[in-house]
Design a protein around this motif. Structure first.
Motif, PDB file in Angstrom:
ATOM      1  N   SER A  80      31.392  40.510  38.833  1.00 54.59           N
ATOM      2  CA  SER A  80      31.379  41.275  40.094  1.00 54.59           C
ATOM      3  C   SER A  80      32.277  42.490  40.005  1.00 54.59           C
ATOM      4  CB  SER A  80      31.924  40.432  41.257  1.00 54.59           C
ATOM      5  OG  SER A  80      31.361  39.165  41.254  1.00 54.59           O
ATOM      6  N   HIS A  81      33.378  42.291  39.306  1.00 56.70           N
ATOM      7  CA  HIS A  81      34.434  43.307  39.315  1.00 56.70           C
ATOM      8  C   HIS A  81      34.362  44.230  38.104  1.00 56.70           C
ATOM      9  CE1 HIS A  81      35.564  40.310  42.173  1.00 56.70           C
ATOM     10  NE2 HIS A  81      35.866  39.425  41.236  1.00 56.70           N
ATOM     11  N   SER A 115      33.644  44.931  44.335  1.00 53.27           N
ATOM     12  CA  SER A 115      32.480  44.361  43.667  1.00 53.27           C
ATOM     13  C   SER A 115      31.480  45.476  43.398  1.00 53.27           C
ATOM     14  CB  SER A 115      31.840  43.295  44.553  1.00 53.27           C
ATOM     15  OG  SER A 115      30.510  43.049  44.126  1.00 53.27           O
TER      16      SER A 115
END
Ligand code: DQA
Length: 148
Positions: A80-81, A115
């Motif tokens: 996500s990051h 995100s």
């Protein structure tokens, strides 16, 4: 009948063993079994994939282009990051998706606050524990029935 893909990213195969204070005590198999039962009750088919590999996840998303997957429920986990590649894959195929995070990422380290998926997701469910997947499935079922 619609086809819903539940995708889980790295380390989510370790649920129940991994930091249970944050992620709870249910295994991913238990979470998926519950979702499969709920999807079946609603007359939909569920397909699932967990992978620790960004490449495998990207290739599974690409396959949605030809495979008529109606919706994706996606916990990209740590990707996500970090993953512009996964974001681009989702943009390439255009399959609608809901992003799920088990833990409340906003109560955690600053690097978890961004995100690469939230702005292109239909919705984002954060911090409800494993229940978040069920809430996402409920939303998908409602969206699919509104579509037909
Ligand atoms: C997570 C949150 C991410 O920051 C973390 O890297 C995960 C799991 C969650 O479900 O809370 O692996 O996506």
């Amino acid at each position: 009948m619609a086809k819903i893909l539940v995708l889980n990213g790295p380390n989510l195969n370790m649920l129940a063993k991994r930091e249970p204070g944050l992620y709870g005590s249910l295994t991913l198999d238990q979470i998926i079994a519950n979702l499969e039962a709920k999807a079946k009750q609603a007359g939909h088919e569920l397909e699932t994939l967990q992978s620790n590999s960004e490449q495998v996840l990207i290739e599974r998303i690409h396959a949605c282009y030809d495979q008529a997957i109606d919706f994706i429920i996606f916990n990209p986990a740590s990707f996500s990051h970090t993953s512009i590649g996964l974001r681009d894959a989702l943009l390439a195929v255009g399959t609608p998706f809901i992003e799920v995070h088990i833990s409340n990422v906003y109560q955690r380290e600053a690097f978890r606050h961004h995100s690469y998926f939230s702005d292109i997701a239909q919705g984002v469910i954060i911090g409800l524990g494993p229940l978040g997947y069920e809430v996402a499935l409920y939303a998908v079922i409602q969206k699919l029935s509104a579509r037909t």
